[in-house]
Motif scaffolding. Sequence first.
Motif, PDB file in Angstrom:
ATOM      1  N   PRO A 138       0.808  -1.224   0.000  1.00 23.44           N
ATOM      2  CA  PRO A 138       0.000   0.000   0.000  1.00 23.44           C
ATOM      3  C   PRO A 138       0.841   1.274   0.000  1.00 23.44           C
ATOM      4  CG  PRO A 138       0.122  -0.860   2.219  1.00 23.44           C
ATOM      5  CD  PRO A 138       0.852  -1.844   1.338  1.00 23.44           C
ATOM      6  N   VAL A 139       1.799   1.354  -0.941  1.00 21.62           N
ATOM      7  CA  VAL A 139       2.701   2.497  -1.019  1.00 21.62           C
ATOM      8  C   VAL A 139       2.916   2.909  -2.469  1.00 21.62           C
ATOM      9  CG1 VAL A 139       3.914   1.903   1.122  1.00 21.62           C
ATOM     10  CG2 VAL A 139       4.780   1.045  -1.050  1.00 21.62           C
ATOM     11  N   ALA A 140       3.238   4.175  -2.646  1.00 24.64           N
ATOM     12  CA  ALA A 140       3.638   4.727  -3.941  1.00 24.64           C
ATOM     13  C   ALA A 140       4.901   5.552  -3.713  1.00 24.64           C
ATOM     14  CB  ALA A 140       2.529   5.606  -4.509  1.00 24.64           C
ATOM     15  N   ASN A 141       5.675   5.721  -4.767  1.00 25.23           N
ATOM     16  CA  ASN A 141       6.905   6.524  -4.699  1.00 25.23           C
ATOM     17  C   ASN A 141       7.811   6.085  -3.550  1.00 25.23           C
ATOM     18  OD1 ASN A 141       6.048   8.150  -6.902  1.00 25.23           O
ATOM     19  ND2 ASN A 141       4.694   9.233  -5.497  1.00 25.23           N
ATOM     20  N   TYR A 142       7.920   4.789  -3.383  1.00 23.75           N
ATOM     21  CA  TYR A 142       8.716   4.193  -2.309  1.00 23.75           C
ATOM     22  C   TYR A 142      10.186   4.176  -2.701  1.00 23.75           C
ATOM     23  CZ  TYR A 142      10.527   0.465   0.748  1.00 23.75           C
ATOM     24  OH  TYR A 142      11.256  -0.279   1.644  1.00 23.75           O
ATOM     25  N   VAL A 143      11.035   4.712  -1.834  1.00 26.62           N
ATOM     26  CA  VAL A 143      12.493   4.661  -1.989  1.00 26.62           C
ATOM     27  C   VAL A 143      13.075   4.265  -0.643  1.00 26.62           C
ATOM     28  CG1 VAL A 143      14.587   5.950  -2.551  1.00 26.62           C
ATOM     29  CG2 VAL A 143      12.460   6.473  -3.751  1.00 26.62           C
ATOM     30  N   SER A 144      14.054   3.361  -0.670  1.00 29.25           N
ATOM     31  CA  SER A 144      14.590   2.823   0.575  1.00 29.25           C
ATOM     32  C   SER A 144      16.102   2.662   0.498  1.00 29.25           C
ATOM     33  CB  SER A 144      13.944   1.458   0.829  1.00 29.25           C
ATOM     34  OG  SER A 144      14.406   0.913   2.034  1.00 29.25           O
ATOM     35  N   THR A 145      16.728   2.695   1.670  1.00 32.06           N
ATOM     36  CA  THR A 145      18.164   2.450   1.794  1.00 32.06           C
ATOM     37  C   THR A 145      18.396   1.477   2.933  1.00 32.06           C
ATOM     38  OG1 THR A 145      18.727   4.659   0.986  1.00 32.06           O
ATOM     39  CG2 THR A 145      20.428   3.507   2.258  1.00 32.06           C
ATOM     40  N   ILE A 146      19.279   0.529   2.706  1.00 34.91           N
ATOM     41  CA  ILE A 146      19.723  -0.373   3.765  1.00 34.91           C
ATOM     42  C   ILE A 146      21.236  -0.206   3.881  1.00 34.91           C
ATOM     43  CG2 ILE A 146      19.914  -2.394   2.244  1.00 34.91           C
ATOM     44  CD1 ILE A 146      18.791  -4.015   4.743  1.00 34.91           C
ATOM     45  N   GLN A 147      21.718  -0.104   5.123  1.00 40.76           N
ATOM     46  CA  GLN A 147      23.134   0.182   5.349  1.00 40.76           C
ATOM     47  C   GLN A 147      23.650  -0.570   6.564  1.00 40.76           C
ATOM     48  OE1 GLN A 147      24.131   4.333   5.874  1.00 40.76           O
ATOM     49  NE2 GLN A 147      26.308   3.908   5.800  1.00 40.76           N
ATOM     50  N   VAL A 148      24.905  -1.001   6.466  1.00 36.76           N
ATOM     51  CA  VAL A 148      25.606  -1.642   7.575  1.00 36.76           C
ATOM     52  C   VAL A 148      26.697  -0.683   8.044  1.00 36.76           C
ATOM     53  CG1 VAL A 148      26.975  -3.635   8.308  1.00 36.76           C
ATOM     54  CG2 VAL A 148      25.239  -3.910   6.511  1.00 36.76           C
ATOM     55  N   GLU A 149      26.781  -0.502   9.370  1.00 35.18           N
ATOM     56  CA  GLU A 149      27.812   0.360   9.951  1.00 35.18           C
ATOM     57  C   GLU A 149      28.482  -0.363  11.106  1.00 35.18           C
ATOM     58  OE1 GLU A 149      26.241   4.747  10.125  1.00 35.18           O
ATOM     59  OE2 GLU A 149      24.637   3.359  10.696  1.00 35.18           O
ATOM     60  N   PRO A 150      29.754  -0.035  11.371  1.00 35.82           N
ATOM     61  CA  PRO A 150      30.401  -0.597  12.563  1.00 35.82           C
ATOM     62  C   PRO A 150      29.688  -0.118  13.824  1.00 35.82           C
ATOM     63  CG  PRO A 150      31.999   0.512  11.134  1.00 35.82           C
ATOM     64  CD  PRO A 150      30.636   0.849  10.613  1.00 35.82           C
ATOM     65  N   SER A 151      29.658  -0.980  14.836  1.00 29.41           N
ATOM     66  CA  SER A 151      29.061  -0.607  16.111  1.00 29.41           C
ATOM     67  C   SER A 151      29.757  -1.386  17.209  1.00 29.41           C
ATOM     68  CB  SER A 151      27.562  -0.923  16.117  1.00 29.41           C
ATOM     69  OG  SER A 151      26.986  -0.580  17.347  1.00 29.41           O
ATOM     70  N   GLY A 152      30.294  -0.698  18.190  1.00 28.59           N
ATOM     71  CA  GLY A 152      31.030  -1.370  19.253  1.00 28.59           C
ATOM     72  C   GLY A 152      32.371  -1.857  18.750  1.00 28.59           C
ATOM     73  N   SER A 153      33.000  -2.717  19.521  1.00 30.92           N
ATOM     74  CA  SER A 153      34.349  -3.159  19.167  1.00 30.92           C
ATOM     75  C   SER A 153      34.386  -4.163  18.024  1.00 30.92           C
ATOM     76  CB  SER A 153      35.048  -3.747  20.388  1.00 30.92           C
ATOM     77  OG  SER A 153      34.332  -4.869  20.864  1.00 30.92           O
ATOM     78  N   ALA A 154      33.355  -4.999  17.876  1.00 33.54           N
ATOM     79  CA  ALA A 154      33.391  -6.007  16.814  1.00 33.54           C
ATOM     80  C   ALA A 154      32.032  -6.234  16.175  1.00 33.54           C
ATOM     81  CB  ALA A 154      33.911  -7.332  17.379  1.00 33.54           C
ATOM     82  N   GLY A 155      31.088  -5.365  16.456  1.00 33.51           N
ATOM     83  CA  GLY A 155      29.739  -5.567  15.963  1.00 33.51           C
ATOM     84  C   GLY A 155      29.351  -4.613  14.856  1.00 33.51           C
ATOM     85  N   SER A 156      28.074  -4.681  14.503  1.00 33.83           N
ATOM     86  CA  SER A 156      27.525  -3.876  13.425  1.00 33.83           C
ATOM     87  C   SER A 156      26.161  -3.342  13.821  1.00 33.83           C
ATOM     88  CB  SER A 156      27.332  -4.734  12.165  1.00 33.83           C
ATOM     89  OG  SER A 156      28.516  -5.356  11.785  1.00 33.83           O
ATOM     90  N   LYS A 157      25.708  -2.385  13.045  1.00 31.09           N
ATOM     91  CA  LYS A 157      24.332  -1.925  13.132  1.00 31.09           C
ATOM     92  C   LYS A 157      23.807  -1.877  11.712  1.00 31.09           C
ATOM     93  CE  LYS A 157      22.898   2.449  13.606  1.00 31.09           C
ATOM     94  NZ  LYS A 157      22.584   3.767  14.170  1.00 31.09           N
ATOM     95  N   VAL A 158      22.632  -2.473  11.488  1.00 33.67           N
ATOM     96  CA  VAL A 158      21.990  -2.419  10.187  1.00 33.67           C
ATOM     97  C   VAL A 158      20.792  -1.480  10.319  1.00 33.67           C
ATOM     98  CG1 VAL A 158      20.833  -3.707   8.350  1.00 33.67           C
ATOM     99  CG2 VAL A 158      22.683  -4.786   9.649  1.00 33.67           C
ATOM    100  N   THR A 159      20.728  -0.506   9.423  1.00 31.66           N
ATOM    101  CA  THR A 159      19.637   0.458   9.410  1.00 31.66           C
ATOM    102  C   THR A 159      18.921   0.360   8.072  1.00 31.66           C
ATOM    103  OG1 THR A 159      20.922   1.946  10.820  1.00 31.66           O
ATOM    104  CG2 THR A 159      19.021   2.897   9.683  1.00 31.66           C
ATOM    105  N   TRP A 160      17.592   0.281   8.127  1.00 30.34           N
ATOM    106  CA  TRP A 160      16.756   0.182   6.927  1.00 30.34           C
ATOM    107  C   TRP A 160      15.753   1.320   7.005  1.00 30.34           C
ATOM    108  CZ3 TRP A 160      14.396  -5.248   5.554  1.00 30.34           C
ATOM    109  CH2 TRP A 160      14.052  -5.297   4.204  1.00 30.34           C
ATOM    110  N   THR A 161      15.784   2.211   6.040  1.00 26.97           N
ATOM    111  CA  THR A 161      14.925   3.384   6.019  1.00 26.97           C
ATOM    112  C   THR A 161      14.179   3.450   4.694  1.00 26.97           C
ATOM    113  OG1 THR A 161      16.453   4.621   7.418  1.00 26.97           O
ATOM    114  CG2 THR A 161      14.884   5.911   6.150  1.00 26.97           C
ATOM    115  N   GLY A 162      12.917   3.808   4.747  1.00 24.26           N
ATOM    116  CA  GLY A 162      12.134   3.987   3.529  1.00 24.26           C
ATOM    117  C   GLY A 162      11.228   5.188   3.632  1.00 24.26           C
ATOM    118  N   SER A 163      11.013   5.833   2.509  1.00 26.12           N
ATOM    119  CA  SER A 163      10.026   6.908   2.448  1.00 26.12           C
ATOM    120  C   SER A 163       9.073   6.597   1.306  1.00 26.12           C
ATOM    121  CB  SER A 163      10.691   8.271   2.267  1.00 26.12           C
ATOM    122  OG  SER A 163      11.359   8.343   1.031  1.00 26.12           O
TER     123      SER A 163
END
Length: 158
Positions: free
Chosen positions: A102-127
């Motif tokens: 149920p969306v129109a003009n949907y654009v999204s980004t998924i990204q992995v970033e370092p987090s902490g000493s050996a971990g990651s953070k994955v962020t998923w954003t859409g408009s």
Amino acid sequence: MLKQLFSAAALVALAGSPALAAEVTEATPVNAAPEKVWATIGGFCGIGTWHPAVEACALSTQGGKNIRTLSLKGGGTIVEEEVGRDDARMAYSYRILESPLPVANYVSTIQVEPSGSAGSKVTWTGSFEPKGASEAEAKAVIDGIYVKGLAAIVDKST
């Protein structure tokens, strides 16, 4: 007079601009190195191996752009076009071309970033703009997709 002119110009600008888009962002920590997480999710058709709602992903090109066709478990397809990629930043962006969502003009980004000493953070954003549903309903659908996908990324990466 100047104030009236300014107000009229602002109204014309607002009337000519598209509706404001809704936005959903979800993020999760992953107990794995960013490079390992990116290896799991970084391929544009990699979503077929980690998202629980995707049965299969078929990759093609059109006009020099990557296109993925997602076959959904339970039926239905989504066609998406990759619109940006930055492997050094471990991110890619895409837009939906065809979808039962149920969306129109949907654009999204998924990204992995370092987090902490050996971990990651994955962020998923859409408009997007809601289509055939309220903004709250459309946001709930997209949020559910992101939450289930991020949980699967955690399972696949650790």
